[in-house]
Design a protein around this motif. Structure first.
Motif, mmCIF file in Angstrom:
data_model
loop_
_atom_site.group_PDB
_atom_site.id
_atom_site.type_symbol
_atom_site.label_atom_id
_atom_site.label_comp_id
_atom_site.label_asym_id
_atom_site.label_seq_id
_atom_site.Cartn_x
_atom_site.Cartn_y
_atom_site.Cartn_z
ATOM 1 N N LEU A 9 36.668 5.300 -27.977
ATOM 2 C CA LEU A 9 35.747 5.403 -26.850
ATOM 3 C C LEU A 9 36.386 6.131 -25.679
ATOM 4 N N LEU A 10 37.648 5.839 -25.403
ATOM 5 C CA LEU A 10 38.323 6.516 -24.300
ATOM 6 C C LEU A 10 38.454 8.011 -24.571
ATOM 7 N N ALA A 11 38.612 8.374 -25.835
ATOM 8 C CA ALA A 11 38.739 9.796 -26.191
ATOM 9 C C ALA A 11 37.466 10.567 -25.891
ATOM 10 N N GLN A 12 36.328 9.856 -25.794
ATOM 11 C CA GLN A 12 35.061 10.523 -25.498
ATOM 12 C C GLN A 12 34.839 10.702 -23.997
ATOM 13 N N GLY A 13 35.735 10.122 -23.195
ATOM 14 C CA GLY A 13 35.596 10.225 -21.743
ATOM 15 C C GLY A 13 36.803 10.886 -21.124
ATOM 16 N N ASP A 14 37.347 10.264 -20.092
ATOM 17 C CA ASP A 14 38.511 10.785 -19.386
ATOM 18 C C ASP A 14 39.723 10.761 -20.308
ATOM 19 N N PRO A 15 40.378 11.920 -20.564
ATOM 20 C CA PRO A 15 41.533 11.936 -21.469
ATOM 21 C C PRO A 15 42.733 11.170 -20.921
ATOM 22 N N LEU A 41 22.545 -5.775 -34.911
ATOM 23 C CA LEU A 41 22.226 -4.541 -34.192
ATOM 24 C C LEU A 41 21.095 -4.712 -33.191
ATOM 25 N N ALA A 42 20.606 -5.943 -33.029
ATOM 26 C CA ALA A 42 19.615 -6.222 -31.984
ATOM 27 C C ALA A 42 20.279 -6.414 -30.624
ATOM 28 N N VAL A 43 21.601 -6.357 -30.560
ATOM 29 C CA VAL A 43 22.331 -6.550 -29.315
ATOM 30 C C VAL A 43 21.892 -5.510 -28.279
ATOM 31 N N THR A 44 21.874 -5.899 -27.016
ATOM 32 C CA THR A 44 21.469 -5.003 -25.927
ATOM 33 C C THR A 44 22.636 -4.761 -24.969
ATOM 34 N N THR A 45 22.474 -3.767 -24.111
ATOM 35 C CA THR A 45 23.505 -3.492 -23.108
ATOM 36 C C THR A 45 23.703 -4.693 -22.186
ATOM 37 N N GLY A 55 29.156 -5.380 -14.576
ATOM 38 C CA GLY A 55 27.802 -4.929 -14.321
ATOM 39 C C GLY A 55 27.381 -3.831 -15.281
ATOM 40 N N LEU A 56 26.072 -3.610 -15.352
ATOM 41 C CA LEU A 56 25.577 -2.543 -16.221
ATOM 42 C C LEU A 56 26.117 -1.186 -15.791
ATOM 43 N N GLY A 57 26.307 -1.014 -14.481
ATOM 44 C CA GLY A 57 26.840 0.262 -13.999
ATOM 45 C C GLY A 57 28.224 0.539 -14.566
ATOM 46 N N THR A 58 29.066 -0.493 -14.624
ATOM 47 C CA THR A 58 30.405 -0.331 -15.200
ATOM 48 C C THR A 58 30.319 0.023 -16.671
ATOM 49 N N LEU A 59 29.410 -0.647 -17.399
ATOM 50 C CA LEU A 59 29.253 -0.351 -18.828
ATOM 51 C C LEU A 59 28.879 1.121 -19.027
ATOM 52 N N TYR A 60 27.889 1.593 -18.253
ATOM 53 C CA TYR A 60 27.435 2.977 -18.434
ATOM 54 C C TYR A 60 28.489 3.999 -18.006
ATOM 55 N N ARG A 61 29.383 3.609 -17.064
ATOM 56 C CA ARG A 61 30.447 4.534 -16.666
ATOM 57 C C ARG A 61 31.561 4.594 -17.698
ATOM 58 N N ARG A 62 31.786 3.492 -18.408
ATOM 59 C CA ARG A 62 32.951 3.401 -19.277
ATOM 60 C C ARG A 62 32.691 3.772 -20.731
ATOM 61 N N VAL A 63 31.448 3.675 -21.194
ATOM 62 C CA VAL A 63 31.148 4.057 -22.582
ATOM 63 C C VAL A 63 29.976 5.028 -22.576
ATOM 64 N N PRO A 64 29.963 5.988 -23.508
ATOM 65 C CA PRO A 64 28.900 7.000 -23.520
ATOM 66 C C PRO A 64 27.510 6.401 -23.681
ATOM 67 N N SER A 65 27.381 5.372 -24.516
ATOM 68 C CA SER A 65 26.088 4.736 -24.770
ATOM 69 C C SER A 65 26.345 3.446 -25.532
ATOM 70 N N LEU A 70 28.828 0.426 -30.203
ATOM 71 C CA LEU A 70 28.655 -0.317 -31.456
ATOM 72 C C LEU A 70 29.217 0.464 -32.638
ATOM 73 N N ALA A 71 28.988 1.776 -32.652
ATOM 74 C CA ALA A 71 29.475 2.595 -33.763
ATOM 75 C C ALA A 71 31.000 2.598 -33.816
ATOM 76 N N ALA A 72 31.651 2.648 -32.657
ATOM 77 C CA ALA A 72 33.121 2.650 -32.630
ATOM 78 C C ALA A 72 33.665 1.347 -33.200
#
Length: 213
Positions: A9-15, A41-45, A55-65, A70-72
């Protein structure tokens, strides 16, 4: 296994993520893994963020989606399962290695709704085809090795084995009965006994042809 998912997940964001960013991703991965185990797979953000204490804002900043998160996690688990199948195929103690792999395979599926969903093709929205294909190849090699060693019956198609192992996971109820806490282990013992060499299997009802390679 969590570290591999975090790195992916980190590789998809800030190196070069800050230490606090990595800690947040680690918390999100740990929380998402537990949510996947319980909810599939019914889990939500919101489920993940609440469990991680962010917070949701932190989640959206730290992971692409959510799907990327879940895929990672699932890719990490499937890769570990694949490596265990490869190790079992290389082991000189074929019988013990095959049974140990079978127990791990069923246990992981039984303990994680998310993994069970993904391997049952209910996770098609996630890009897990490469990992699942590698697992298929590893399981085919393991089954064929076990057949050549005389550990499991030779008249099975290798694909019969993953289907058989998947049936060890009990439903919540059947004919009004609740499963025991060790029901998957009891089911697995029955299945493994049935896989051992014995008289040739009777033809399938209706004279169905064997599955092609």
């Amino acid at each position: 296994m969590t570290g591999s998912a975090v790195d992916a997940l980190l590789a998809q964001g800030d190196p070069q993520p800050r230490a606090d960013a990595r800690r947040n991703v680690e918390r999100l991965v740990a929380a998402a893994r537990k949510a996947l185990d319980e909810l599939g797979l019914a889990v939500t953000t919101r489920d993940v963020a609440q469990r991680a204490g962010v917070g949701l804002g932190t989640l959206y900043r730290r992971v692409p989606s959510l799907d990327a998160l879940l895929a990672a996690i699932l890719a990490d688990t499937i890769d570990e399962m694949t490596e265990r199948a490869k190790q079992a195929a290389r082991s000189p103690a074929t019988s013990q290695a095959f049974m140990a792999f079978a127990e791990t395979y069923v246990q992981l599926r039984a303990s994680s709704c998310g993994l069970h969903d993904a391997l049952s093709n209910r996770g098609s929205r996630l890009d897990l085809a490469p990992q699942i294909n590698r697992l298929q190849r590893a399981m085919r090699t393991l089954v064929q090795h076990a057949q050549e060693a005389g550990v499991i019956r030779a008249d099975l198609d290798w694909r019969d084995v993953p289907f058989a192992l998947a049936t060890a996971i009990p439903a919540n109820h059947t004919i009004g009965l609740a499963p025991r806490s060790d029901q998957w282990q009891r089911n697995l013992r029955i299945i493994l006994n049935g896989l051992r060499p014995g008289p040739a299997l009777a033809p399938a009802p209706g004279g169905l042809a064997a599955a092609p390679d």
